[in-house]
Design a protein around this motif. Structure first.
Motif, PDB file in Angstrom:
ATOM      1  N   GLN A  35       0.604 -11.407  -0.850  1.00  0.00           N
ATOM      2  CA  GLN A  35       0.855  -9.973  -0.659  1.00  0.00           C
ATOM      3  C   GLN A  35       1.278  -9.365  -1.986  1.00  0.00           C
ATOM      4  O   GLN A  35       2.328  -9.702  -2.525  1.00  0.00           O
ATOM      5  CB  GLN A  35       1.961  -9.760   0.389  1.00  0.00           C
ATOM      6  N   ILE A  36       0.422  -8.498  -2.542  1.00  0.00           N
ATOM      7  CA  ILE A  36       0.743  -7.813  -3.792  1.00  0.00           C
ATOM      8  C   ILE A  36       0.840  -6.323  -3.491  1.00  0.00           C
ATOM      9  O   ILE A  36      -0.159  -5.697  -3.101  1.00  0.00           O
ATOM     10  CB  ILE A  36      -0.319  -8.080  -4.883  1.00  0.00           C
ATOM     11  N   ASP A  37       2.033  -5.769  -3.640  1.00  0.00           N
ATOM     12  CA  ASP A  37       2.251  -4.352  -3.355  1.00  0.00           C
ATOM     13  C   ASP A  37       2.530  -3.610  -4.658  1.00  0.00           C
ATOM     14  O   ASP A  37       3.680  -3.420  -5.052  1.00  0.00           O
ATOM     15  CB  ASP A  37       3.416  -4.179  -2.379  1.00  0.00           C
ATOM     16  N   VAL A  38       1.466  -3.247  -5.339  1.00  0.00           N
ATOM     17  CA  VAL A  38       1.579  -2.436  -6.554  1.00  0.00           C
ATOM     18  C   VAL A  38       0.535  -1.331  -6.466  1.00  0.00           C
ATOM     19  O   VAL A  38      -0.465  -1.454  -5.758  1.00  0.00           O
ATOM     20  CB  VAL A  38       1.347  -3.274  -7.840  1.00  0.00           C
ATOM     21  N   LYS A  39       0.780  -0.266  -7.177  1.00  0.00           N
ATOM     22  CA  LYS A  39      -0.209   0.802  -7.252  1.00  0.00           C
ATOM     23  C   LYS A  39      -1.177   0.470  -8.378  1.00  0.00           C
ATOM     24  O   LYS A  39      -0.777   0.314  -9.536  1.00  0.00           O
ATOM     25  CB  LYS A  39       0.467   2.148  -7.512  1.00  0.00           C
ATOM     26  N   ALA A  40      -2.442   0.337  -8.047  1.00  0.00           N
ATOM     27  CA  ALA A  40      -3.468  -0.009  -9.034  1.00  0.00           C
ATOM     28  C   ALA A  40      -4.404   1.175  -9.248  1.00  0.00           C
ATOM     29  O   ALA A  40      -4.492   2.088  -8.415  1.00  0.00           O
ATOM     30  CB  ALA A  40      -4.258  -1.220  -8.568  1.00  0.00           C
ATOM     31  N   ASP A  41      -5.108   1.166 -10.372  1.00  0.00           N
ATOM     32  CA  ASP A  41      -6.098   2.216 -10.640  1.00  0.00           C
ATOM     33  C   ASP A  41      -7.206   2.197  -9.600  1.00  0.00           C
ATOM     34  O   ASP A  41      -7.778   3.237  -9.272  1.00  0.00           O
ATOM     35  CB  ASP A  41      -6.692   2.020 -12.035  1.00  0.00           C
ATOM     36  N   GLN A  42      -7.509   0.990  -9.100  1.00  0.00           N
ATOM     37  CA  GLN A  42      -8.574   0.859  -8.114  1.00  0.00           C
ATOM     38  C   GLN A  42      -8.198  -0.259  -7.144  1.00  0.00           C
ATOM     39  O   GLN A  42      -7.706  -1.315  -7.553  1.00  0.00           O
ATOM     40  CB  GLN A  42      -9.892   0.507  -8.824  1.00  0.00           C
ATOM     41  N   THR A  43      -8.417  -0.036  -5.861  1.00  0.00           N
ATOM     42  CA  THR A  43      -8.134  -1.049  -4.843  1.00  0.00           C
ATOM     43  C   THR A  43      -9.413  -1.344  -4.073  1.00  0.00           C
ATOM     44  O   THR A  43     -10.136  -0.425  -3.664  1.00  0.00           O
ATOM     45  CB  THR A  43      -7.032  -0.583  -3.880  1.00  0.00           C
ATOM     46  N   ILE A  44      -9.713  -2.639  -3.912  1.00  0.00           N
ATOM     47  CA  ILE A  44     -10.877  -3.066  -3.137  1.00  0.00           C
ATOM     48  C   ILE A  44     -10.375  -3.770  -1.879  1.00  0.00           C
ATOM     49  O   ILE A  44      -9.662  -4.778  -1.966  1.00  0.00           O
ATOM     50  CB  ILE A  44     -11.773  -4.020  -3.964  1.00  0.00           C
TER      51      ILE A  44
END
Length: 444
Positions: A35-44
Motif C-alpha cells: 500500500q503506497i499512499d502518495v500523490k503522484a503525477d500519474q496513477t495507473i
C-alpha cells in the motif's frame, strides 16, 4: 520530480507472484509496497492486470541505416514498445555493415534521437576487422556479432584464422549465427539439380538443415571451450543442438549460453504450406519435434533466453519465389503476446516468461539495473491483461513493412501499458512519443 504510481498490480518477478503497489520516481523504481499512499503525477489502476519486467530482446534487425524501406529504428522501436519490449540489441548487417567504431557510434546517435525503447548495438566482425573489434567498449556495447553462416547481408566470417583470432581475443560476449555454409551450398545445389529454380519453400529446412546447424554450433562451442570465450549462440532451431548446452551451471557462471526465438517456439514445417515465405527464416523453422525440444530446453535451462530475431522485409520482397525471397520477418510487436498464449496453453508459466525474456537476458549480458522489478532499478515495465482477446490484422500492425506471420491469429492477452526508463511510452493502444529510450550500460 516526475512520479508514476501503479496501484494493485499482480507483480511477476524473480519466480514470485504477488499483488502490490509500485512507485516510479525520476525513471527508477522508488518503492514496491502493498500500500503506497502518495500523490503522484500519474496513477495507473492496475487491478486485475499483471506487471512484468519489460522484455529485453537480444536479437533484432531494425534495418537502419541503409535498408529503411523495410524498417527503421523509430518505426520498429514503436512496435517493440507496443509489444512490451522495453530494450533491444540490434545487429550489424545494415548498410554499410557496422564494422568500425565510427559506424557503430553513428547507430547509437540515431537511436538517441529516434528510439522509443532502450537500445544497444552489436559490433560486427568480418574476416579482416579484428583491430576494430578490439576497440569495442565492453561497458556500453552489448557484444560482438559473428556470422558463421551467411544470411541477409554479406558478413560471413569464413576465414578459419580470422575466426580463431576473434574467439581468442574478443574482449566481450560473442553472439553467433551458426549454419555451416558448405552444407547449405551442397543441399541447395542438390535441389537445384532436381527442381531447377522452382524449389518450394517447404524444402527450406532441408537446405538449411539440421546437419548445417549442428556442424556450425558444435564448432563454435568447441572453439569457445578452447579459448574460454564468452559465447552466446543465437536462434537454436534443432533438437540436436540443445545437447550442446549445460543446465547444471548457474547462468551467471556460464561461459556458453543459447537463445531460442519466437518463431522456432511457435511454428513448424507443417506451416510452410499456409504461410510460405512469411515464415522463411535463417536458420529454418524445422519439425514439430524440434519446436517441442527447443521449448523443453528453454524450460530445463539448456537454452537461457527467448528473443525475436525481428527482421522485416517488404511484402513485395517476401512475395517473390523461394530462391528470391529474403529470410526473416517482423516479430517484436507480437513476441510477448505469443508467449502469453503458450502460457494459456499450459506450456510455460508467467514466472518463466519473465525469467527468459527479462531476468536471464540481463544476467547473460550483465546489463546494469534492468531486467528485474527491484527498487533502485530502471522502471522498464509492462502491464498486461491476460483476458482481453484481440485479433492481429493489418489495421493494428505497427511494423513499417505492414505484415506479420501472426496475421489472423487471436491472442488472449493484451499489452495495456509499457514504461521505458520510467516514462509511460504506450498506454491503452496509443504510443506516447517525445521521450527517447536510453543506451544500455553493462556491469563488466
Amino acid at each position: 520530480m516526475s512520479t508514476i504510481l501503479i496501484k494493485s498490480a499482480t507483480i511477476i518477478n524473480e519466480n514470485k507472484q504477488f499483488v502490490s503497489d509500485l512507485l516510479v520516481k525520476e525513471g527508477l523504481i522508488e518503492r514496491i509496497d502493498g500500500q503506497i499512499d502518495v500523490k503522484a503525477d500519474q496513477t495507473i489502476n492496475a487491478e486485475g492486470l499483471y506487471l512484468l519486467p519489460g522484455c529485453i530482446d537480444d536479437q533484432v534487425h531494425f534495418r537502419e541505416p541503409g535498408l529503411t524501406h523495410k524498417g527503421d529504428i523509430h518505426s520498429e522501436s514503436r512496435a517493440a514498445v507496443a509489444g512490451g519490449i522495453t530494450s533491444f540489441m540490434e545487429m550489424p548487417n545494415t548498410v554499410p555493415n557496422t564494422l568500425t567504431k565510427e559506424l557503430l557510434e553513428q547507430k547509437y546517435e540515431i537511436a538517441a534521437r529516434n528510439s522509443l525503447a532502450n537500445y544497444s548495438f552489436y559490433m560486427g566482425a568480418s574476416n579482416d576487422n579484428l583491430d576494430e573489434v578490439l576497440k569495442t567498449d565492453i561497458k556500453n556495447v552489448c557484444g560482438i556479432k559473428v556470422f558463421m553462416g551467411s544470411s541477409t547481408g554479406n558478413m560471413l566470417v569464413d576465414d578459419p584464422k580470422a575466426l580463431e583470432s576473434i574467439f581468442a581475443q574478443s574482449p566481450m560476449l560473442i553472439a553467433t549465427h551458426c549454419e555451416d555454409e558448405a552444407t547449405i551450398k551442397s543441399n541447395l545445389e542438390h535441389y537445384k539439380q532436381l527442381l531447377g529454380e522452382n524449389i518450394p519453400v517447404r524444402l527450406h529446412p532441408k537446405i538449411r538443415s539440421e546437419e548445417a546447424c549442428y556442424l556450425s554450433s558444435s564448432m563454435a562451442v568447441d572453439m569457445a571451450k578452447k579459448y574460454n570465450t564468452r559465447l552466446h549462440i543465437l536462434h537454436i532451431s534443432t533438437e540436436k543442438e540443445t545437447s550442446l548446452f549445460d543446465n547444471k551451471t548457474a547462468l551467471k557462471d556460464k561461459r556458453i549460453t543459447a537463445e531460442a526465438c519466437i518463431h522456432h517456439l511457435w511454428f513448424s514445417d507443417q506451416d510452410y504450406e499456409a504461410k510460405g515465405n512469411f515464415i522463411k527464416w535463417n536458420p529454418a523453422i524445422k519439425k514439430a519435434s524440434d519446436r517441442d525440444a527447443i521449448l523443453k530446453a528453454v524450460l530445463n535451462g539448456r537454452i537461457d533466453v527467448i528473443a525475436t530475431d525481428h527482421a522485416p522485409h517488404t511484402l513485395e520482397e517476401k512475395s517473390k519465389s523461394y530462391l528470391q525471397a529474403p529470410s526473416g520477418g517482423p516479430l517484436v510487436q507480437h513476441a510477448l503476446p505469443a508467449m502469453l498464449e503458450l502460457y494459456h496453453h499450459g506450456k510455460i508459466t508467467l514466472e518463466q516468461i519473465a525469467e527468459k525474456m527479462a531476468h536471464n537476458v540481463a544476467i547473460c549480458f550483465e546489463i546494469e539495473k534492468r531486467g528485474y522489478i527491484r527498487e533502485g532499478y530502471w522502471a522498464d515495465l509492462v502491464l498486461v491483461d491476460l483476458n482481453n482477446p484481440w485479433n492481429v490484422n493489418k489495421d493494428n500492425l505497427l511494423y513499417k513493412c505492414k505484415w506479420s506471420p501472426f496475421e489472423g491469429s487471436t491472442f488472449r492477452s493484451k499489452v495495456m501499458h509499457t514504461l521505458v526508463s520510467g516514462n509511460l511510452a504506450y498506454s491503452n493502444g496509443s504510443l506516447i512519443e517525445g521521450k527517447s529510450g536510453k543506451r544500455l550500460n553493462f556491469n563488466r
